[in-house]
Design a protein around this motif. Sequence first.
Motif, PDB file in Angstrom:
ATOM      1  N   GLY A 178      36.742  -0.853  47.531  1.00 41.69           N
ATOM      2  CA  GLY A 178      38.390  -0.328  47.102  1.00 41.69           C
ATOM      3  C   GLY A 178      38.743  -1.611  46.187  1.00 41.69           C
ATOM      4  O   GLY A 178      39.328  -2.308  46.060  1.00 41.69           O
ATOM      5  N   LEU A 179      37.642  -2.858  45.619  1.00 41.85           N
ATOM      6  CA  LEU A 179      37.636  -3.738  44.937  1.00 41.85           C
ATOM      7  C   LEU A 179      37.162  -4.249  43.941  1.00 41.85           C
ATOM      8  O   LEU A 179      37.094  -5.400  43.030  1.00 41.85           O
ATOM      9  CB  LEU A 179      36.903  -5.276  45.457  1.00 41.85           C
ATOM     10  N   ALA A 180      37.328  -2.431  42.957  1.00 43.78           N
ATOM     11  CA  ALA A 180      37.009  -2.854  41.140  1.00 43.78           C
ATOM     12  C   ALA A 180      38.991  -3.341  40.761  1.00 43.78           C
ATOM     13  O   ALA A 180      38.100  -3.394  40.126  1.00 43.78           O
ATOM     14  CB  ALA A 180      36.481  -1.239  40.777  1.00 43.78           C
ATOM     15  N   MET A 240      31.641  -1.238  53.491  1.00 47.27           N
ATOM     16  CA  MET A 240      30.669  -1.165  53.437  1.00 47.27           C
ATOM     17  C   MET A 240      29.657  -2.114  52.470  1.00 47.27           C
ATOM     18  O   MET A 240      29.741  -2.522  51.457  1.00 47.27           O
ATOM     19  CB  MET A 240      30.494   0.544  52.733  1.00 47.27           C
ATOM     20  N   ILE A 241      27.768  -1.574  53.379  1.00 49.57           N
ATOM     21  CA  ILE A 241      26.700  -2.655  52.702  1.00 49.57           C
ATOM     22  C   ILE A 241      26.262  -1.761  51.752  1.00 49.57           C
ATOM     23  O   ILE A 241      25.683  -0.244  52.526  1.00 49.57           O
ATOM     24  CB  ILE A 241      26.340  -2.971  53.823  1.00 49.57           C
ATOM     25  N   ASN A 242      25.505  -2.216  50.948  1.00 53.25           N
ATOM     26  CA  ASN A 242      24.933  -1.418  49.603  1.00 53.25           C
ATOM     27  C   ASN A 242      23.506  -2.276  50.243  1.00 53.25           C
ATOM     28  O   ASN A 242      22.591  -3.208  50.519  1.00 53.25           O
ATOM     29  CB  ASN A 242      25.118  -2.223  47.863  1.00 53.25           C
ATOM     30  N   PHE A 243      22.235  -1.029  50.927  1.00 50.96           N
ATOM     31  CA  PHE A 243      21.133  -1.704  51.802  1.00 50.96           C
ATOM     32  C   PHE A 243      19.963  -1.220  50.893  1.00 50.96           C
ATOM     33  O   PHE A 243      20.469   0.684  51.053  1.00 50.96           O
ATOM     34  CB  PHE A 243      21.693  -1.168  52.984  1.00 50.96           C
ATOM     35  N   ASN A 244      19.739  -2.024  50.357  1.00 49.84           N
ATOM     36  CA  ASN A 244      17.895  -0.881  49.097  1.00 49.84           C
ATOM     37  C   ASN A 244      18.858   0.081  48.495  1.00 49.84           C
ATOM     38  O   ASN A 244      17.825   1.008  48.741  1.00 49.84           O
ATOM     39  CB  ASN A 244      17.228  -0.660  50.235  1.00 49.84           C
ATOM     40  N   GLY A 245      19.978   0.437  48.122  1.00 50.35           N
ATOM     41  CA  GLY A 245      20.949   0.925  47.356  1.00 50.35           C
ATOM     42  C   GLY A 245      21.602   2.396  48.227  1.00 50.35           C
ATOM     43  O   GLY A 245      22.166   3.145  47.272  1.00 50.35           O
ATOM     44  N   LYS A 246      21.528   1.977  49.015  1.00 50.50           N
ATOM     45  CA  LYS A 246      22.020   3.064  50.502  1.00 50.50           C
ATOM     46  C   LYS A 246      23.028   2.067  50.443  1.00 50.50           C
ATOM     47  O   LYS A 246      23.238   1.359  51.678  1.00 50.50           O
ATOM     48  CB  LYS A 246      21.995   3.529  51.269  1.00 50.50           C
ATOM     49  N   LEU A 247      24.953   3.227  50.207  1.00 49.91           N
ATOM     50  CA  LEU A 247      26.010   2.338  51.156  1.00 49.91           C
ATOM     51  C   LEU A 247      26.010   3.129  52.439  1.00 49.91           C
ATOM     52  O   LEU A 247      26.084   3.734  53.269  1.00 49.91           O
ATOM     53  CB  LEU A 247      26.636   3.346  50.231  1.00 49.91           C
ATOM     54  N   ILE A 248      25.778   2.617  53.557  1.00 51.03           N
ATOM     55  CA  ILE A 248      26.006   2.464  54.818  1.00 51.03           C
ATOM     56  C   ILE A 248      27.314   1.606  55.767  1.00 51.03           C
ATOM     57  O   ILE A 248      27.379   0.671  55.061  1.00 51.03           O
ATOM     58  CB  ILE A 248      24.417   2.455  55.256  1.00 51.03           C
ATOM     59  N   LYS A 249      27.587   2.128  57.007  1.00 53.07           N
ATOM     60  CA  LYS A 249      28.208   0.637  57.732  1.00 53.07           C
ATOM     61  C   LYS A 249      27.598  -0.270  57.625  1.00 53.07           C
ATOM     62  O   LYS A 249      26.083  -0.651  57.950  1.00 53.07           O
ATOM     63  CB  LYS A 249      28.404   1.197  58.716  1.00 53.07           C
ATOM     64  N   LEU A 270      27.675  -3.931  41.544  1.00 49.02           N
ATOM     65  CA  LEU A 270      29.420  -2.817  41.208  1.00 49.02           C
ATOM     66  C   LEU A 270      29.557  -0.982  41.882  1.00 49.02           C
ATOM     67  O   LEU A 270      31.057  -1.586  42.345  1.00 49.02           O
ATOM     68  CB  LEU A 270      29.640  -2.743  39.625  1.00 49.02           C
ATOM     69  N   LYS A 271      28.430  -0.605  42.345  1.00 51.07           N
ATOM     70  CA  LYS A 271      28.001  -0.315  42.745  1.00 51.07           C
ATOM     71  C   LYS A 271      29.593   0.017  44.369  1.00 51.07           C
ATOM     72  O   LYS A 271      30.002   0.153  44.622  1.00 51.07           O
ATOM     73  CB  LYS A 271      27.522   1.194  43.298  1.00 51.07           C
ATOM     74  N   GLU A 298      33.709  -9.125  50.366  1.00 49.29           N
ATOM     75  CA  GLU A 298      35.210  -9.408  50.781  1.00 49.29           C
ATOM     76  C   GLU A 298      36.290  -9.531  49.431  1.00 49.29           C
ATOM     77  O   GLU A 298      35.974 -10.368  49.022  1.00 49.29           O
ATOM     78  CB  GLU A 298      35.042 -10.153  51.845  1.00 49.29           C
ATOM     79  N   PRO A 299      37.347  -9.192  49.900  1.00 46.95           N
ATOM     80  CA  PRO A 299      38.311  -9.921  48.729  1.00 46.95           C
ATOM     81  C   PRO A 299      38.881 -10.721  48.619  1.00 46.95           C
ATOM     82  O   PRO A 299      38.649 -12.086  50.064  1.00 46.95           O
ATOM     83  CB  PRO A 299      39.279  -8.766  49.504  1.00 46.95           C
ATOM     84  N   LEU A 300      38.974 -11.611  47.457  1.00 45.46           N
ATOM     85  CA  LEU A 300      39.959 -12.388  47.723  1.00 45.46           C
ATOM     86  C   LEU A 300      41.261 -12.766  46.867  1.00 45.46           C
ATOM     87  O   LEU A 300      41.470 -11.942  46.149  1.00 45.46           O
ATOM     88  CB  LEU A 300      38.544 -13.514  46.209  1.00 45.46           C
ATOM     89  N   SER A 301      41.569 -13.632  47.291  1.00 45.81           N
ATOM     90  CA  SER A 301      43.033 -13.292  46.838  1.00 45.81           C
ATOM     91  C   SER A 301      43.390 -14.077  45.235  1.00 45.81           C
ATOM     92  O   SER A 301      44.265 -14.042  44.916  1.00 45.81           O
ATOM     93  CB  SER A 301      43.680 -14.834  47.822  1.00 45.81           C
TER      94      SER A 301
END
Length: 281
Positions: free
Chosen positions: A81-83, A1-10, A74-75, A115-118
């Motif tokens: 799922g990376l918190a 999901m991308i945060n675009f101007n505060g909206k979470l979209i595909k 952080l949102k 994106e996840p980091l190891s």
Amino acid sequence: MINFNGKLIKEDNFITNDNRGYKFGDALFETLKVVHGKILFWEDHYFRLMASMRIMRMEIPMNFTMEFLEAEILKTINVNGLAKSSARVRFNVDRGDGGKYLPKEKRVSYSIDAEPLSNDFYTVSSLKSYTVDLYKDYFVAPGLLSTLKTNNKAINILGSIYAKENDFDNCLLLNTNKSVVEALQGNLFLVSGERIKTPPITDGCLNGVMRKHIIDVILNSGDYVLEEASISPFELQKADELFITNVIIGIQPILKYRKKVFDTKVSEDILRRLNTKMRLS
């Protein structure tokens, strides 16, 4: 999901063909490392972004406070799922849609992806080989615009292709004065004995956040002398060590440049000091 101007979209639904960042490179970005919900060096990233927006004559929205942007980042981390792990985050700001070279409006848009980091923390690279060479097809122009993280990265793209085609792990970039300014993905430091040298910002290198912290570690070490001065290509093979820095990897030692094989003792020591500084902060 991308945060675009505060909206979470595909991820595939947030940019149009008229986006100025896409059409003209009229955009800035910050690359962040977030570890278990903590944005590393967030204050430095924030103030660099604000300074860059002013240089690019972007109108800074009233709600672009450090607290607001941190919450938006952080949102985005949470929804992906990376918190509870480590993530690479790109915060992108552009002037939205419309206009030719002259923007139609003063407003800005932002997007955030993760994106996840190891690796949670900075570690010494386990690579047995890390070879670089000079990229000399095109040159960086010394000046303020070259120090910004903009979407105009043609030299870095072409240099990366050149490195891939020639089995190099990275390339070093020259400015128009033929001084070495940086690597494709980070700032450059050169070690000669107890002296550590890095190009000055006026040579056109990126005003890197990790660069700032490595300089601070060196200045407070009591064991090394820092010099911010232009680096000639002829100095590279005479150095004891070369290393690259950015906020994702921390420090990446260069192991080979042409016929010269380098040590990693000082770069490993600086990295240990950096990790100690981070734990104490």
